[in-house]
Design an enzyme around this catalytic site. Structure first.
Site, PDB file in Angstrom:
ATOM      1  N   HIS A 101       0.838  -1.203   0.000  1.00 53.04           N
ATOM      2  CA  HIS A 101       0.000   0.000   0.000  1.00 53.04           C
ATOM      3  C   HIS A 101       0.878   1.260   0.000  1.00 53.04           C
ATOM      4  CE1 HIS A 101      -3.695   2.299   1.261  1.00 53.04           C
ATOM      5  NE2 HIS A 101      -2.764   3.116   1.726  1.00 53.04           N
ATOM      6  N   GLU A 102       1.804   1.309   0.932  1.00 54.94           N
ATOM      7  CA  GLU A 102       2.654   2.509   1.036  1.00 54.94           C
ATOM      8  C   GLU A 102       3.561   2.635  -0.188  1.00 54.94           C
ATOM      9  OE1 GLU A 102       1.714   4.551   3.136  1.00 54.94           O
ATOM     10  OE2 GLU A 102       0.539   3.210   4.415  1.00 54.94           O
ATOM     11  N   GLU A 110      -4.758   7.921  -2.865  1.00 51.82           N
ATOM     12  CA  GLU A 110      -5.223   6.630  -2.356  1.00 51.82           C
ATOM     13  C   GLU A 110      -5.486   5.647  -3.500  1.00 51.82           C
ATOM     14  OE1 GLU A 110      -4.945   6.608   0.829  1.00 51.82           O
ATOM     15  OE2 GLU A 110      -5.561   4.538   1.111  1.00 51.82           O
ATOM     16  N   HIS A 159       1.694   4.593  -2.749  1.00 49.61           N
ATOM     17  CA  HIS A 159       1.777   6.042  -2.496  1.00 49.61           C
ATOM     18  C   HIS A 159       3.147   6.572  -2.929  1.00 49.61           C
ATOM     19  CE1 HIS A 159      -1.925   6.839  -0.328  1.00 49.61           C
ATOM     20  NE2 HIS A 159      -1.694   5.923   0.582  1.00 49.61           N
TER      21      HIS A 159
END
Ligand code: ZN
Length: 481
Positions: free
Chosen positions: A264-265, A294, A268
């Site tokens: 997820h990170e 997001e 980003h």
């Protein structure tokens, strides 16, 4: 005109560097700083933030923008000059409407509220936060009222993180999604849940971290311009396009927590690493909106990260890393385990199918609080009623109910949650557009070639034409928790 543009860029560069320096201090605070450093660190970050705010609201910035506007108007909308003037104007206009006195008062209050919440959540003591939250609600209304002319009082707060969206437009999107989502949740949960016991064995920390990082690197996360550290609540933070860092947390008995937090990170971070270096030092070097940011994290975490194709490549490697734990577990069983759907109480742990229902609960409650139709003291009961109605379960206490998310306790009420669901929707749209343009993408993911094709597509689709001041954004960023 070039001299005015140069002066604007020089001034914006100083603001960017002050914000970058504050971000380094924040990263340190959330990773390695000993607890004793907290008081001085709060002061140091506040000082840098105030200096940046003073530079941004300097009337000379306004004069430069006045002079540059006619020049920029002759340029194509997406050109660097037109984008720079438009985005800087938007940020400047917002910043000058908010008095410095308010910023200081609000920062002081939210810092105090966060400290109270940190103690109140483990103690399951919502009563302790009530007076703080009531004041936060007042401050949130006060902020909205610096921008008169709205239709709904939440509109200015939503616009700050997702430019152009309003309570009405978000509600319309949510209603359409919800109408199709609820039957899917009902149909799925009518079946027995997938068995995910294989994920809840002993998984040594170092091997978990290394495996997640290996996938992130193959996705395209550039370690020459990044690094991975441990933290309590995972976040991404960038100091420049040459230094965008990610964090994760590791649970010994939960293989998926660290793994999917890392992916997820990394989503980003790849978005920020993908910014054109010539935009560095300007507001154009930052994310477009909370929702778009997001969309990138959720795309890599879920659409790619939980896909069957990806694990056809990685699962044999994961089994080789954890032979005791996964040697006897089939790919099919593992794939089902990481995609288990089950209504749960905690948003950040929710599966892809039920996740957006958690966001909608919060969004609707935020609107009701701001409208004055829901009182802070009645919030826990309203929370329980909505969970029972929407997810079919209700939290046994406030710790896993209304006290679970940091957002209302570390910032304003309003505008904090819609970006998660807008991002989920956009992630599916970006992926769909990418596969239509490059039909080989699913096959390339199965061969771990995802970085080569997907990063390029995502960059092309999203562009960098507009920006917010958002420096990091994730399920648990320093700002969002
Ligand atoms: Zn995120």
């Amino acid at each position: 005109m070039q001299d005015k543009l140069d002066e604007l860029n020089a001034r914006l560069g100083e603001i960017y560097d002050l914000q970058g320096a504050a971000a380094v201090l924040t990263w340190d605070q959330l990773t390695y700083m000993p607890p004793g450093g907290a008081v001085a660190r709060g002061r140091q970050v506040a000082l840098l933030s105030r200096l940046a705010h003073e530079k941004l609201t300097d009337p000379q910035i306004g004069r430069l923008l006045d002079a540059l506007r006619p020049y920029a108007a002759q340029m194509p909308y997406d050109s660097q000059v037109a984008s720079l003037v438009r985005v800087t104007q938007r940020i400047y206009d917002k910043a000058v409407k908010v008095p410095a006195e308010y910023v200081a008062r609000m920062t002081e209050h939210t810092t105090a509220t966060y400290e109270v919440w940190e103690g109140a959540r483990p103690a399951n003591d919502f009563a302790r936060v009530i007076p703080y939250l009531e004041k936060t609600l007042d401050l949130s209304r006060e902020m909205a009222n610096f921008f008169p002319g709205y239709q709904h009082i939440a509109d200015p707060l939503i616009d700050t993180s997702d430019e152009g969206m309003t309570a009405a437009t978000v509600a319309a999107v949510f209603a359409e999604l919800r109408a199709q989502l609820v039957p899917i949740v009902r149909a799925t949960t009518a079946q027995p849940p997938a068995d995910d016991a294989c994920l809840h064995q002993d998984y040594p920390e170092e091997a978990q971290l290394a495996f997640g990082l290996d996938i992130a690197r193959r996705f395209g996360y550039d370690m020459e311009r990044g690094r991975l550290d441990k933290t309590a609540h995972p976040f991404t933070i960038g100091f420049s396009t040459g230094d965008v860092r990610i964090t994760t947390r590791v649970k010994l008995h939960d293989l998926s927590d660290s793994l999917f937090s890392t992916l997820h990170e990394a989503g980003h971070a790849m978005y920020e690493q993908g910014v054109d270096p010539t935009l560095e030092g300007t507001p154009l070097a930052e994310g477009t909106s909370a929702g778009v940011h997001e969309s990138q994290s959720r795309l890599w975490e879920n659409i790619v990260g939980r896909s069957r194709g990806l694990w056809e490549f990685y699962y044999p490697r994961l089994q080789a890393t954890f032979p005791q734990q996964l040697g006897g577990v089939s790919l099919d069983a593992f794939y089902r385990a990481i995609n288990k759907v089950q209504p749960s109480l905690i948003r950040t742990d929710a599966d892809e199918v039920t996740y957006n229902l958690h966001v909608m609960v919060r969004f609707d409650l935020e609107l009701a609080l701001l409208e004055g139709t829901l009182a802070v003291r009645d919030l826990p009961e309203a929370w329980r009623e909505r969970y029972a109605a929407d997810l079919g379960i209700a939290p046994p206490d406030d710790r896993d109910g209304v006290l679970q998310d940091v957002h209302w306790y570390g910032g304003l009420i309003g505008g904090a949650f819609q970006g998660y669901t807008l991002g989920n929707i956009m992630s599916a749209q970006f992926y769909d557009a990418a596969v239509r343009a490059h039909s080989s993408i699913p096959a390339e993911i199965a061969q771990a070639n995802s970085a080569r094709c997907m990063t390029g597509c995502a960059r092309t689709s999203i562009g960098t034409g507009a920006s917010s001041q958002q420096r990091s954004c994730c399920s648990a960023s320093p700002a969002a928790g």
